[in-house]
Design a protein around this motif. Sequence first.
Motif, PDB file in Angstrom:
ATOM      1  N   GLY A  61       0.828  -1.258  -0.089  1.00 52.14           N
ATOM      2  CA  GLY A  61      -0.027   0.122  -0.168  1.00 52.14           C
ATOM      3  C   GLY A  61       0.841   1.278   0.097  1.00 52.14           C
ATOM      4  N   PRO A  62       0.410   2.375   0.282  1.00 50.98           N
ATOM      5  CA  PRO A  62       1.016   3.821   0.337  1.00 50.98           C
ATOM      6  C   PRO A  62       2.113   3.760   1.439  1.00 50.98           C
ATOM      7  CG  PRO A  62      -1.108   4.095   1.289  1.00 50.98           C
ATOM      8  CD  PRO A  62      -1.129   2.709   0.707  1.00 50.98           C
ATOM      9  N   THR A  63       3.121   4.806   1.194  1.00 52.31           N
ATOM     10  CA  THR A  63       4.007   4.882   2.298  1.00 52.31           C
ATOM     11  C   THR A  63       3.813   6.343   2.585  1.00 52.31           C
ATOM     12  OG1 THR A  63       5.426   5.869   0.404  1.00 52.31           O
ATOM     13  CG2 THR A  63       5.573   3.364   1.066  1.00 52.31           C
ATOM     14  N   ASP A  64       4.652   6.515   3.955  1.00 50.15           N
ATOM     15  CA  ASP A  64       4.800   7.830   4.535  1.00 50.15           C
ATOM     16  C   ASP A  64       6.227   8.359   4.082  1.00 50.15           C
ATOM     17  OD1 ASP A  64       2.356   7.890   5.956  1.00 50.15           O
ATOM     18  OD2 ASP A  64       3.206   6.791   7.794  1.00 50.15           O
ATOM     19  N   LYS A  65       6.060   9.507   3.814  1.00 52.06           N
ATOM     20  CA  LYS A  65       7.489  10.192   3.253  1.00 52.06           C
ATOM     21  C   LYS A  65       8.058  11.236   3.978  1.00 52.06           C
ATOM     22  CE  LYS A  65       5.465   9.124  -1.489  1.00 52.06           C
ATOM     23  NZ  LYS A  65       4.565   8.528  -1.161  1.00 52.06           N
ATOM     24  N   PHE A  66       9.212  11.074   4.058  1.00 52.98           N
ATOM     25  CA  PHE A  66       9.890  11.954   5.133  1.00 52.98           C
ATOM     26  C   PHE A  66      11.233  12.631   4.460  1.00 52.98           C
ATOM     27  CE2 PHE A  66       8.231   8.431   7.335  1.00 52.98           C
ATOM     28  CZ  PHE A  66       7.432   8.823   8.418  1.00 52.98           C
ATOM     29  N   HIS A  67      11.405  13.865   4.821  1.00 56.21           N
ATOM     30  CA  HIS A  67      12.517  14.605   4.275  1.00 56.21           C
ATOM     31  C   HIS A  67      13.077  15.221   5.323  1.00 56.21           C
ATOM     32  CE1 HIS A  67      10.258  13.559   0.283  1.00 56.21           C
ATOM     33  NE2 HIS A  67      11.642  13.583  -0.249  1.00 56.21           N
ATOM     34  N   ASP A  68      14.337  15.043   5.767  1.00 54.48           N
ATOM     35  CA  ASP A  68      14.998  15.720   6.736  1.00 54.48           C
ATOM     36  C   ASP A  68      16.209  16.661   6.600  1.00 54.48           C
ATOM     37  OD1 ASP A  68      13.599  13.928   8.170  1.00 54.48           O
ATOM     38  OD2 ASP A  68      14.863  13.238   9.459  1.00 54.48           O
ATOM     39  N   TYR A  69      16.320  17.741   6.778  1.00 51.66           N
ATOM     40  CA  TYR A  69      17.333  18.683   6.454  1.00 51.66           C
ATOM     41  C   TYR A  69      17.923  19.145   7.919  1.00 51.66           C
ATOM     42  CZ  TYR A  69      14.602  18.635   2.264  1.00 51.66           C
ATOM     43  OH  TYR A  69      14.016  18.299   1.108  1.00 51.66           O
ATOM     44  N   GLY A  70      19.138  19.388   7.951  1.00 56.35           N
ATOM     45  CA  GLY A  70      19.710  19.707   9.381  1.00 56.35           C
ATOM     46  C   GLY A  70      21.172  20.605   9.154  1.00 56.35           C
ATOM     47  N   VAL A  71      21.220  21.418  10.227  1.00 58.25           N
ATOM     48  CA  VAL A  71      22.835  22.370  10.271  1.00 58.25           C
ATOM     49  C   VAL A  71      23.211  21.800  11.481  1.00 58.25           C
ATOM     50  CG1 VAL A  71      22.022  23.724   8.485  1.00 58.25           C
ATOM     51  CG2 VAL A  71      21.267  24.256  10.925  1.00 58.25           C
ATOM     52  N   ASP A  72      24.648  21.730  11.572  1.00 60.01           N
ATOM     53  CA  ASP A  72      25.347  21.583  12.913  1.00 60.01           C
ATOM     54  C   ASP A  72      26.273  22.345  12.952  1.00 60.01           C
ATOM     55  OD1 ASP A  72      26.433  19.664  10.659  1.00 60.01           O
ATOM     56  OD2 ASP A  72      27.517  19.124  12.740  1.00 60.01           O
ATOM     57  N   ALA A  73      26.839  22.488  14.073  1.00 62.12           N
ATOM     58  CA  ALA A  73      28.006  23.094  14.631  1.00 62.12           C
ATOM     59  C   ALA A  73      28.639  22.661  15.783  1.00 62.12           C
ATOM     60  CB  ALA A  73      27.800  24.752  14.793  1.00 62.12           C
ATOM     61  N   SER A  74      29.923  22.612  15.997  1.00 62.67           N
ATOM     62  CA  SER A  74      30.683  22.026  16.990  1.00 62.67           C
ATOM     63  C   SER A  74      31.974  23.011  17.321  1.00 62.67           C
ATOM     64  CB  SER A  74      31.069  20.743  17.035  1.00 62.67           C
ATOM     65  OG  SER A  74      32.035  20.610  15.979  1.00 62.67           O
ATOM     66  N   TYR A  75      32.351  23.127  18.715  1.00 62.18           N
ATOM     67  CA  TYR A  75      33.645  23.801  19.003  1.00 62.18           C
ATOM     68  C   TYR A  75      34.285  22.968  20.009  1.00 62.18           C
ATOM     69  CZ  TYR A  75      36.610  27.127  21.566  1.00 62.18           C
ATOM     70  OH  TYR A  75      37.593  27.687  22.040  1.00 62.18           O
ATOM     71  N   GLN A  76      35.505  22.836  19.917  1.00 62.88           N
ATOM     72  CA  GLN A  76      36.332  22.256  20.836  1.00 62.88           C
ATOM     73  C   GLN A  76      37.562  22.987  21.417  1.00 62.88           C
ATOM     74  OE1 GLN A  76      37.819  18.536  19.184  1.00 62.88           O
ATOM     75  NE2 GLN A  76      36.091  17.488  20.194  1.00 62.88           N
ATOM     76  N   LEU A  77      37.796  23.505  22.725  1.00 57.43           N
ATOM     77  CA  LEU A  77      39.072  23.951  23.197  1.00 57.43           C
ATOM     78  C   LEU A  77      39.578  22.801  23.768  1.00 57.43           C
ATOM     79  CD1 LEU A  77      40.631  26.467  24.094  1.00 57.43           C
ATOM     80  CD2 LEU A  77      39.370  26.545  26.155  1.00 57.43           C
ATOM     81  N   LEU A  78      40.935  22.506  23.229  1.00 53.27           N
ATOM     82  CA  LEU A  78      41.775  21.608  23.741  1.00 53.27           C
ATOM     83  C   LEU A  78      42.999  21.909  24.355  1.00 53.27           C
ATOM     84  CD1 LEU A  78      40.805  19.113  20.848  1.00 53.27           C
ATOM     85  CD2 LEU A  78      39.887  18.897  23.220  1.00 53.27           C
ATOM     86  N   ASN A  79      43.139  22.576  25.104  1.00 57.39           N
ATOM     87  CA  ASN A  79      44.210  23.218  25.720  1.00 57.39           C
ATOM     88  C   ASN A  79      45.063  22.347  26.589  1.00 57.39           C
ATOM     89  OD1 ASN A  79      46.168  25.311  26.468  1.00 57.39           O
ATOM     90  ND2 ASN A  79      45.054  26.457  27.807  1.00 57.39           N
ATOM     91  N   GLY A  80      45.758  21.183  26.062  1.00 54.80           N
ATOM     92  CA  GLY A  80      46.505  20.215  26.850  1.00 54.80           C
ATOM     93  C   GLY A  80      45.295  19.265  27.456  1.00 54.80           C
TER      94      GLY A  80
END
Length: 461
Positions: free
Chosen positions: A302-321
């Motif tokens: 039978g019929p299907t459910d349709k999904f369209h996902d769009y995303g944005v992401d960001a990250s930051y790391q401070l690794l001072n030793g």
Amino acid sequence: MAGKTTGTRTLSKHLPWSTLAFVLDLLILLLSASSAHAVPAFARQTHQPCTACHVGGFGPQLTPFGRQFKLMGYTLSVGKDTKVPLSLMLVETYTHTAKAQSSPPANNFGSNNNTELQQASLFVAGRITDNLGILAQGTYSQNGGLLGWDNSDLRYARSYTLAGRPAIWGLSLNNNPSLTDVFNTAPAWQYPYMSSNLTPGSPATPILMGGLAQQVIGLNAYTQWNNALYLETGVYRSLSPAFLGDVNANFTGRLAGVSPYARVAYTWNLPNGNVELGGFVFATARGQVGTNSQGKPAAMAGPTDKFHDYGVDASYQLLNGSNHIVTINALYLTEQQRLDATYASGGSSNLHDNLHALNANASYWYKNTWGVTLGVFCNDGSKDLMLYGNNGSPDTNGGIAELNWNPFGQADSWAQPYVNVRLGLQYVWYTRFSGLVYNVDGAGRRAADNNALYFYVWLAF
């Protein structure tokens, strides 16, 4: 690393199992098809402490070295002596909600104040050949008494040079969209890295946020250029209900054809850390679930459910030793839905719906031993009385605060990398649940009644 676990074979009501039988069953599952949390097997292979690859003593947050280790297919190895590519993880937990739930959250548990062996996992992790490596996990969970396959990632990778700059290309065979990612913004790896499975959760999130985990098989091709630009594309297909039943994975409907996935990210490497910005695209169509003549889940025509996902992401790391480490991660996903199957069967009020999810968190670690994390989550979307009931809203907002202690978190700690222990105390609170502050279940329960205190002891060796 961390991932949501699923189970596989139902256990006898009368434990105990013998330890040998438990380990053998896990091995069978892993070798038949088997990422996962921090695995000391990698540390033994590379002769590096767990802190080389992970922020916070051990997984799942990856350092720049850990990211490159994964992109190169888990193959970096020091020395020619044979290493056993196995690791074991145990997680014992306690969960308390502000108000007892109206009924127990699962069989053999109470309505509040539950202890649980949430995870007992065996990992096959390491180099297979010079260019081929694996990270595979099998998990038992007391909730449901199930032993099953978990996240799987089999990789082939090679290095090359492009425009005079170092580059990597690779292929990944895996069973969870976004599992391939090396950033802790990805749905498969985002915070919280441990959470209770005995508390109420958001009524709906985009399908990319674990909706197909362990139910599909995907082949992804990726490349990284100059330790900065990352590109990935792949396709996913359904696994059969019979196979998923054999490994006790959920079956939520057969996908129509193949489901494309794409990822782009760019990393700016700084003197004491890095900044990353990227995006996700995923599209799929899923049918409904019925039962076969044996009463087992089966795909319906039978019929299907349709999904369209769009995303944005960001990250930051401070690794001072290793004395002071700061990480910040954020992900925003939006999902457009056309619910042909659900609407036709009377399961939704609307043919077209949408969902949105925002997750953000910041962590501070002192000497990879003491950690504190603050996070927020905001899920909302279309109002649909048939789909969500009561108020008809998926809107659920709140925050998370967590304290951690890793007694052996430093590179020179006792028994590194063979013994890893993390104690976590987490508090989750809700400002809105299912679109409401009061009477969220139609029986007088408040959003704040779902606030939860969660304590865990996480062992990896």
